[in-house]
Enzyme design. Structure first.
Site, PDB file in Angstrom:
ATOM      1  N   ARG A 121       0.836  -1.212   0.000  1.00  0.00           N
ATOM      2  CA  ARG A 121       0.000   0.000   0.000  1.00  0.00           C
ATOM      3  C   ARG A 121       0.869   1.261   0.000  1.00  0.00           C
ATOM      4  O   ARG A 121       1.941   1.285   0.596  1.00  0.00           O
ATOM      5  CB  ARG A 121      -0.971  -0.038   1.184  1.00  0.00           C
ATOM      6  CG  ARG A 121      -1.938  -1.206   1.019  1.00  0.00           C
ATOM      7  CD  ARG A 121      -2.970  -1.250   2.095  1.00  0.00           C
ATOM      8  NE  ARG A 121      -3.863  -0.112   2.041  1.00  0.00           N
ATOM      9  CZ  ARG A 121      -4.790   0.137   2.951  1.00  0.00           C
ATOM     10  NH1 ARG A 121      -4.925  -0.665   3.983  1.00  0.00           N
ATOM     11  NH2 ARG A 121      -5.569   1.191   2.834  1.00  0.00           N
ATOM     12  N   GLN A 168      -6.279   9.334   6.889  1.00  0.00           N
ATOM     13  CA  GLN A 168      -5.027   8.743   7.389  1.00  0.00           C
ATOM     14  C   GLN A 168      -3.864   9.702   7.163  1.00  0.00           C
ATOM     15  O   GLN A 168      -3.019   9.874   8.037  1.00  0.00           O
ATOM     16  CB  GLN A 168      -4.787   7.393   6.717  1.00  0.00           C
ATOM     17  CG  GLN A 168      -5.839   6.368   7.138  1.00  0.00           C
ATOM     18  CD  GLN A 168      -5.650   5.010   6.504  1.00  0.00           C
ATOM     19  OE1 GLN A 168      -4.786   4.823   5.655  1.00  0.00           O
ATOM     20  NE2 GLN A 168      -6.458   4.062   6.900  1.00  0.00           N
ATOM     21  N   ASP A 327     -15.468   3.173   2.515  1.00  0.00           N
ATOM     22  CA  ASP A 327     -15.365   1.767   2.919  1.00  0.00           C
ATOM     23  C   ASP A 327     -16.656   0.987   2.636  1.00  0.00           C
ATOM     24  O   ASP A 327     -16.665  -0.240   2.706  1.00  0.00           O
ATOM     25  CB  ASP A 327     -15.011   1.659   4.408  1.00  0.00           C
ATOM     26  CG  ASP A 327     -13.612   2.184   4.681  1.00  0.00           C
ATOM     27  OD1 ASP A 327     -12.792   2.248   3.739  1.00  0.00           O
ATOM     28  OD2 ASP A 327     -13.329   2.558   5.840  1.00  0.00           O
ATOM     29  N   LYS A 354      -6.808   0.088  -1.414  1.00  0.00           N
ATOM     30  CA  LYS A 354      -7.278  -0.327  -0.077  1.00  0.00           C
ATOM     31  C   LYS A 354      -6.672  -1.703   0.244  1.00  0.00           C
ATOM     32  O   LYS A 354      -5.673  -2.083  -0.345  1.00  0.00           O
ATOM     33  CB  LYS A 354      -8.812  -0.351  -0.060  1.00  0.00           C
ATOM     34  CG  LYS A 354      -9.432   1.048  -0.175  1.00  0.00           C
ATOM     35  CD  LYS A 354      -9.121   1.883   1.053  1.00  0.00           C
ATOM     36  CE  LYS A 354      -9.671   3.300   0.921  1.00  0.00           C
ATOM     37  NZ  LYS A 354      -9.193   4.163   1.991  1.00  0.00           N
TER      38      LYS A 354
END
Ligand code: S3P
Length: 439
Positions: A121, A168, A327, A354
Site C-alpha cells: 500500500r 489517514q 469503505d 485499499k
C-alpha cells in the site's frame, strides 16, 4: 472456506455492531500520548485495532483489559520508549500511517511494517509530508511502501496540501505536529473523516477546521503543550459494520432491521444518503450528538425504486460524497445490482489502494454471481436489476469484500462459498455469527 445458504424468508432483527474501527485506533493512540489514564468502552477488539494496541505496548505503554473496558495509562507527549522489536501493523493502514507521524517525532529509531497487503500500500503520501516537516523516514525497499525505517527527530511547522481526501494522511500530519510541539495545517480536496480532530479537541488540543472558498477543507493544529486525558472515551458502533445489516434488509423482501448505537458522524454517514437515494425506508432514532453523534438506525424493506436517479435515469455516486462512504462502496456495489437503473460510482480511484484493489476484486466476484458490472478507472458502472446466483468467491483476504459478498449471497439463488472467510476478523470478528441470526 465458508458456505452461505440464501434466505428467502423475511427477518426482523435487532443488533448492536462492534465499536467503530477508526475511533478505536485513535482512542488507544491519543490516550497513550496523553497525561493521565483513559478508560475506553466500546473498543473494537478486532485484528486491526489489536495491532495498534500491540504497537503501543511495544512502545512502553501500559494497557489493561478488564472485561469490556480498556484502560490506557498515558505516558505524555514525550513518554514513549524505543521499541525492542519491529513494530507490526498487521493489515492496518490506519495503524501504519498514523503511527508513522507519531514515530517521526520521537527521539528514537523504529521500524514499522505489516502483512503482505500493507507492504504493497502507498506510503509516499505520508513519507512526503513528514519529510517536508524534517522527518527522516525511508521505505526500506525503496518502493514507497512499508517496511518504513523511521529515525525520530525534531520536526518543524508545515502547511501541506494533499491531493487525496484521506483521513489517514491528515491524521498522520496532525499527530506528527502534536508530538513535535509544532503547528500543521493540512488541506484536502474534500472533507475526510474528522474523528482525529474531534478527539484531539477533547484532549485539549487547539484544532480548527475550515471550509475554503474553492471547496477544499483545511485542518489546523496549533503547537500543543498540554495534552490531557478526558478520563473516558465511549466508542460508538461502527457504521461501516452496520452497513452490511442495513443492506441485508434491503436485499430480502419483508425484512426489518434495527441497529442500535451507531456512529453517524456526517463525515462517515454517506451510506445513509445513498440508501435513501436507492429508495430505502430508513430512520435514525435517539440521536445523541455529544462528541461523536450516534443513533439507532431502523430500516424497513421497501421496493428499491431508486428515486435518487438523475435526468438520464442513472444513480450517480461521486464527488465529495465519496470520502464519507469509501469503505461502504463494495456493499453499495452489491445493492446497485438490484436497482432498476444504472449506477455509476466515480471519483473513487482510492478503492484500488485499499486492503485489495477493490474495483478489480469486486468486479470479478460480482460478475461470477451474475451481476452486470464494469470496472472503470475510478469506480464501477453497474446495470440492474440482475438476479444473483451463488458462486465461489475469492475476497483476496479483504474483510470488506468478504462481508459485502456474504450479504449478496443471502439473496442469491443457490449456495455461495467464500474462500478465506475469516479475513472478516480484521474489523468484525462476530460477523458470521450475527449474519446467521438472520436465517
Ligand atoms: C480511515 C480512513 C480511510 C478508510 C480507512 C480508515 C481512518 O482511509 O478507508 O478504512 O481510520 O482514518 P483513507 O484515509 O486512506 O481514505
Amino acid at each position: 472456506m465458508l458456505t452461505i445458504t440464501p434466505t428467502h424468508r423475511p427477518f426482523h432483527h435487532e443488533l448492536t455492531v462492534p465499536g467503530d474501527k477508526s475511533i478505536s485506533h485513535r482512542s488507544i493512540m491519543f490516550s497513550a500520548l496523553a497525561k493521565g489514564d483513559t478508560q475506553i468502552t466500546g473498543f473494537l477488539k478486532s485484528a486491526d485495532c489489536l495491532s495498534t494496541m500491540a504497537c503501543f505496548r511495544a512502545l512502553g505503554v501500559e494497557i489493561e483489559e478488564t472485561g469490556d473496558v480498556i484502560t490506557v495509562h498515558g505516558r505524555g507527549l514525550r513518554g514513549l520508549r524505543a521499541p525492542q522489536r519491529i513494530l507490526d501493523a498487521g493489515n492496518s493502514g490506519t495503524t501504519t500511517r498514523l503511527m508513522s507521524g507519531i514515530l517521526a517525532a520521537q527521539n528514537f529509531e523504529s521500524t514499522l511494517t505489516g502483512d503482505a497487503s500493507i507492504q504493497k500500500r502507498p506510503m509516499k503520501r505520508v513519507i512526503e509530508p513528514l519529510t517536508a516537516m524534517g522527518a527522516d523516514i525511508t521505505s526500506e525497499k525503496g518502493n514507497g511502501c512499508a517496511p518504513l525505517l523511521i529515525r525520530g527527530r525534531k520536526l518543524h511547522d508545515i502547511e501541506w496540501t494533499s491531493s487525496v481526501a484521506s483521513a489517514q494522511v491528515k491524521s498522520c500530519i496532525l499527530l506528527a505536529a502534536l508530538c513535535a510541539g509544532c503547528s500543521a495545517s493540512v488541506t484536502e480536496p474534500a472533507l475526510s473523516r474528522d474523528h482525529s480532530e474531534r478527539m484531539l479537541l477533547s484532549f485539549g488540543a487547539d484544532v480548527r477546521s475550515t471550509k475554503n472558498p474553492g471547496g477544499t477543507f483545511t485542518a489546523f493544529i496549533a503547537p500543543t503543550y498540554e495534552f490531557t486525558s478526558p478520563g473516558s472515551i465511549v466508542v460508538p458502533g461502527d457504521i461501516s459494520s452496520a452497513a452490511y445489516f442495513l443492506a441485508a434488509a434491503m436485499m430480502v423482501p419483508g425484512s426489518e432491521i434495527l441497529v442500535k448505537n451507531v456512529g453517524i458522524n456526517p463525515t462517515r454517514a454517506g451510506i445513509l444518503t445513498v440508501l435513501e437515494r436507492m429508495g430505502a425506508d430508513i430512520s435514525a432514532e435517539n440521536a445523541d450528538v455529544t462528541g461523536e453523534p450516534c443513533a439507532d438506525l431502523l430500516l424497513k424493506h421497501s421496493e428499491l425504486t431508486a428515486p435518487g436517479c438523475d435526468e438520464n435515469g442513472d444513480l450517480v455516486i461521486g464527488g465529495d460524497l465519496i470520502p464519507t462512504l469509501i469503505d461502504e462502496l463494495p456493499m453499495i456495489a452489491v445493492l446497485a445490482t438490484q436497482l432498476p437503473c444504472r449506477t455509476i460510482i466515480r471519483d473513487a480511484a482510492e478503492l484500488k489502494v485499499k486492503e485489495s484493489d477493490r474495483i478489480a476484486v469486486m468486479t470479478k466476484n460480482l460478475k461470477r454471481m451474475g451481476a452486470d458490472i464494469e470496472a472503470t478507472d475510478d469506480g464501477f458502472i453497474i446495470s440492474g436489476p440482475a438476479p444473483l446466483h451463488g458462486a465461489e468467491i475469492d475476497p483476496h483476504l479483504d474483510h470488506r469484500i468478504a462481508m459485502s459478498l456474504a450479504v449478496a449471497a443471502l439473496a442469491a439463488d443457490g449456495e455461495t462459498v467464500i474462500r478465506d472467510a475469516d479475513c472478516v476478523n480484521i474489523s468484525y470478528p462476530e460477523f458470521y455469527q450475527e449474519l446467521r441470526k438472520l436465517l
